[in-house]
Design an enzyme around this catalytic site. Structure first.
Site, PDB file in Angstrom:
ATOM      1  N   ASP A 204       3.528 -30.033  10.235  1.00  0.00           N
ATOM      2  CA  ASP A 204       4.483 -30.078  11.038  1.00  0.00           C
ATOM      3  C   ASP A 204       4.134 -31.753  11.015  1.00  0.00           C
ATOM      4  O   ASP A 204       3.539 -32.398   9.418  1.00  0.00           O
ATOM      5  CB  ASP A 204       4.482 -30.060  12.312  1.00  0.00           C
ATOM      6  CG  ASP A 204       2.723 -30.778  12.946  1.00  0.00           C
ATOM      7  OD1 ASP A 204       2.034 -31.194  12.516  1.00  0.00           O
ATOM      8  OD2 ASP A 204       2.260 -29.603  13.938  1.00  0.00           O
TER       9      ASP A 204
ATOM     10  N   HIS B  44       3.869 -21.921   5.661  1.00  0.00           N
ATOM     11  CA  HIS B  44       3.822 -22.554   7.306  1.00  0.00           C
ATOM     12  C   HIS B  44       4.021 -24.346   7.049  1.00  0.00           C
ATOM     13  O   HIS B  44       3.098 -24.807   7.373  1.00  0.00           O
ATOM     14  CB  HIS B  44       2.795 -22.357   8.805  1.00  0.00           C
ATOM     15  CG  HIS B  44       4.321 -23.067   9.656  1.00  0.00           C
ATOM     16  ND1 HIS B  44       5.194 -21.832  10.088  1.00  0.00           N
ATOM     17  CD2 HIS B  44       3.949 -23.795  10.683  1.00  0.00           C
ATOM     18  CE1 HIS B  44       5.296 -23.037  11.155  1.00  0.00           C
ATOM     19  NE2 HIS B  44       4.277 -23.825  11.785  1.00  0.00           N
TER      20      HIS B  44
ATOM     21  N   ASP C 154       1.943 -12.807   5.256  1.00  0.00           N
ATOM     22  CA  ASP C 154       2.562 -13.635   4.153  1.00  0.00           C
ATOM     23  C   ASP C 154       4.165 -14.225   4.483  1.00  0.00           C
ATOM     24  O   ASP C 154       5.105 -14.085   3.801  1.00  0.00           O
ATOM     25  CB  ASP C 154       2.539 -13.941   2.531  1.00  0.00           C
ATOM     26  CG  ASP C 154       3.185 -15.390   1.985  1.00  0.00           C
ATOM     27  OD1 ASP C 154       2.408 -16.101   2.397  1.00  0.00           O
ATOM     28  OD2 ASP C 154       2.763 -14.861   0.832  1.00  0.00           O
TER      29      ASP C 154
ATOM     30  N   GLU D 160      -0.302 -21.589   8.409  1.00  0.00           N
ATOM     31  CA  GLU D 160      -0.420 -22.540   8.263  1.00  0.00           C
ATOM     32  C   GLU D 160      -2.023 -23.408   7.751  1.00  0.00           C
ATOM     33  O   GLU D 160      -3.286 -23.079   9.097  1.00  0.00           O
ATOM     34  CB  GLU D 160      -0.319 -23.247  10.253  1.00  0.00           C
ATOM     35  CG  GLU D 160       0.109 -24.407  10.210  1.00  0.00           C
ATOM     36  CD  GLU D 160       0.831 -24.813  11.191  1.00  0.00           C
ATOM     37  OE1 GLU D 160       1.471 -26.447  11.866  1.00  0.00           O
ATOM     38  OE2 GLU D 160       0.702 -24.478  12.431  1.00  0.00           O
TER      39      GLU D 160
END
Length: 620
Positions: A168, A514, A562, A571
């Site tokens: 993020d 991710h 995956d 992540e």
């Protein structure tokens, strides 16, 4: 009658009275002789005069005067000729030797740990926020977060820079500070290995980028502070559909939603960890006196704040509690106090770090299932290893010896718990140690343990200690390196799935990481908050490769999915990659290249242990 006299020219002199002349004749002859003697003879005449009867027909020898020596000209020519001949022969031989093709032994290829190290460091380049340097070398990244701090009406100060935490765009100070501390620790111990790998400048640049941002999050020029900017951006989705860093799926360069700043006024754990990061970095940058002193001053201010304003930064259900909840601040006091002592040499910090009450509150005597698990939340194990180093190399003695010996013994027990023969932690069938007891995202804990095992092994080697005891059994130091290698080898691909969990390393690695920036193409199209969801949910591999990212890892059955939407598998995080980098550099290169024994103590004054107090007087 004759008489003989002595001839000064070497023969008898006979004087005959019969041949004698008158006095006048002798006088005239004497005058003629004087005239002849007074005339200068040329070289030929002199040679005639000096030559013996048999030398008249011989050729005259020629000589060469060398100043300190006169030798025959013929001999001189022979000598000069011989020297010239020898020089010509030597030159000819040299020419032949140079002309012959050489078969150099090719240098040994870099080991897998070094190759992985290059990639693992690149992850930090991909996580940079703010104006990127020209040499960032991640083509799909650009400037981002250029209004951080300034766009928050209640804050109004620049918080541009730093690193995004994971997939993020949130900037969490707590785990990023731990990441900087780990990187600095690895540089202090293994700068020679970083140099050999050609990565010393790179890792120092990463550390400075992180520390420069931390210095912005509080008043680093002050001696006393009352707040810290703990976080930029929010991630909790409990508030519904409000755009934030988790609800939206956007490239950091395209973010247009609000990014609030979270401040804390009582956050001992965060402040002490930030102090540890700046203190450790000050040792890394001791060659830059002005910057190092700036880091020390900031660390001092932070640690004072941590002690004065007690509290957990994630208390009260804050946004951080959903992602990086801190369970205690006592371990940060021991950890931060240890680094503050190493950075300043101020014994008051060592007194704090070795206070038995502090150790008790930090959990040094509790045991429990998570004892010995080193992470962004619990720093106790790292502090125990660090203080064991102090005892091994400096032996401070009284009044620190008792608690340092306790920490040293506890470190030995923790190292025993990592070995397969003991059952403190389970292992998967593939051999991965389950330090988080089967919970998700295991690799971040594994790499930290691998680093601690490798560095502690090097401590023992440097202290000429061949091993340590687990109960009554003695184990050589090589066993610890073997443990570290098996765990890192698992991560690099030696596992049942034959998959590397470091992106870009090996032939098979996760392709659906991710990670917002890696999953959205850089094609000139601005995808808004929900517009990026199609890339989040796409079954196609990421269009951009986030090189060096260590993903969260497999489950307790060695299984791995995956899938981009499942962050528990795919992540990566700053803290996880920092531990990976530390473990990789510890294992890289030649095993005989151990730790730097002295640099970490560069600010510590010579120790003259205080003698213990005398015993009480005897009373009958």
């Amino acid at each position: 009658m004759s008489m003989y006299g002595r001839d000064p020219w070497g023969g008898p002199l006979e004087i005959s009275h019969a041949d004698s002349a008158t006095d006048d004749d002798r006088s005239r002859n004497l005058d003629l002789d004087r005239g002849a003697l007074s005339r200068t003879l040329d070289e030929t005449q002199q040679s005639w005069l000096l030559a013996g009867p048999g030398d008249q027909g011989k050729k005259k020898k020629k000589y060469v005067d060398l100043g300190c020596l006169i030798i025959s000209r013929k001999l001189f020519l022979w000598i000069v000729g011989g020297l010239l001949g020898a020089a010509a022969f030597a030159g000819f031989v040299t020419l032949i030797v140079k002309a012959v093709p050489r078969h150099h032994k090719p240098p040994l290829p870099p080991d897998n740990y070094t190759l992985a190290l290059h990639k693992a460091l690149m992850f930090f380049n991909a996580q940079r926020s703010g104006p990127l340097p020209r040499h960032n070398n991640v083509t799909w990244r650009g400037n981002s977060g250029m209004k951080d701090g300034l766009s928050d009406a209640a804050f109004r100060r620049s918080l541009v820079g730093g690193f995004y935490d994971a997939g993020d765009a949130i900037k969490f100070n707590f785990p990023s500070s731990f990441a900087m501390t780990m990187l600095s620790w690895s540089v202090i111990e293994y700068s020679t290995k970083y140099q050999a790998a050609g990565e010393l400048g790179h890792v120092r640049e990463i550390i400075k980028w992180g520390c420069d941002y931390l210095l912005k999050t509080f008043n680093s020029s002050a001696d006393t502070i009352d707040r810290i900017a703990a976080q930029v951006g929010t991630g909790s989705t409990t508030g519904g559909s409000s755009p934030n860093d988790h609800y939206c799926w956007m490239r950091p360069e395209d973010i247009d939603y609000p990014r609030p700043v979270t401040e804390c006024h009582a956050c001992s754990d965060l402040a002490a960890e930030m102090a540890a990061a700046l203190a450790a970095a000050s040792i890394v940058f001791k060659d830059n006196k002005k910057y190092s002193q700036k880091l020390v001053h900031g660390a001092t201010t932070l640690f004072k704040f941590s002690r004065d304003q007690r509290g957990r930064y994630s208390a009260g259900g804050s946004d951080a509690s959903f992602f990086y909840n801190s369970t205690s601040y006592w371990d940060e006091f021991v950890w931060g106090g240890s680094w503050m002592y190493l950075a300043t040499g101020n014994s008051s910090y060592l007194q704090l770090a070795t206070n038995p009450t502090m150790a008790k509150h930090a959990g040094a005597f509790w045991g429990g299932p998570d004892y010995g698990v080193f992470s962004w939340d619990n720093k106790l194990t790292g502090a125990q290893v660090l203080l064991s180093r102090l005892r091994l190399f400096l032996s401070p003695g009284y009044p620190y010896e008792e608690i340092l010996r306790t920490f040293h013994n506890q470190t030995s027990i923790i190292m025993c718990s990592y070995l397969p023969i003991f059952t403190s932690f389970n292992r998967t069938k593939g051999g991965l140690i389950q330090l988080n007891h089967g919970r998700p995202q295991p690799l971040q804990y594994v790499v930290n343990a691998a680093f601690l095992a490798a560095v502690y092994s090097d401590y023992l080697e440097a202290a000429d200690t061949p091993g340590w005891y687990c109960g009554s059994n003695f184990y050589p130091t090589g066993v610890l390196r073997d443990f570290a290698k098996t765990q890192i080898n698992y991560i690099l691909g030696k596992n049942p799935r034959k998959m590397s969990y470091v992106v870009g390393f090996g032939n098979k690695y996760p392709k659906h990481v991710h990670h917002r920036g890696a999953s959205i193409p850089k094609n000139g199209v601005h995808y808004n908050c929900k517009g990026g969801w199609k890339w989040r949910d796409s079954k196609k591999p990421n269009p951009n490769t986030v090189v060096g990212a260590m993903v969260a890892g497999p489950d307790r059955h060695d299984g791995f999915k995956d899938v981009r939407s499942n962050y528990n598998y795919t992540e990566p995080t700053l803290a996880g990659n920092a531990g990976l980098v530390a473990a990789l550099v510890a294992l890289s290169g030649h095993e005989n290249t151990g730790v730097d024994k002295n640099t970490i103590f560069s600010a510590v004054p010579p120790m003259f242990p205080t003698p213990p107090p005398p015993p009480a007087p005897w009373k009958p």
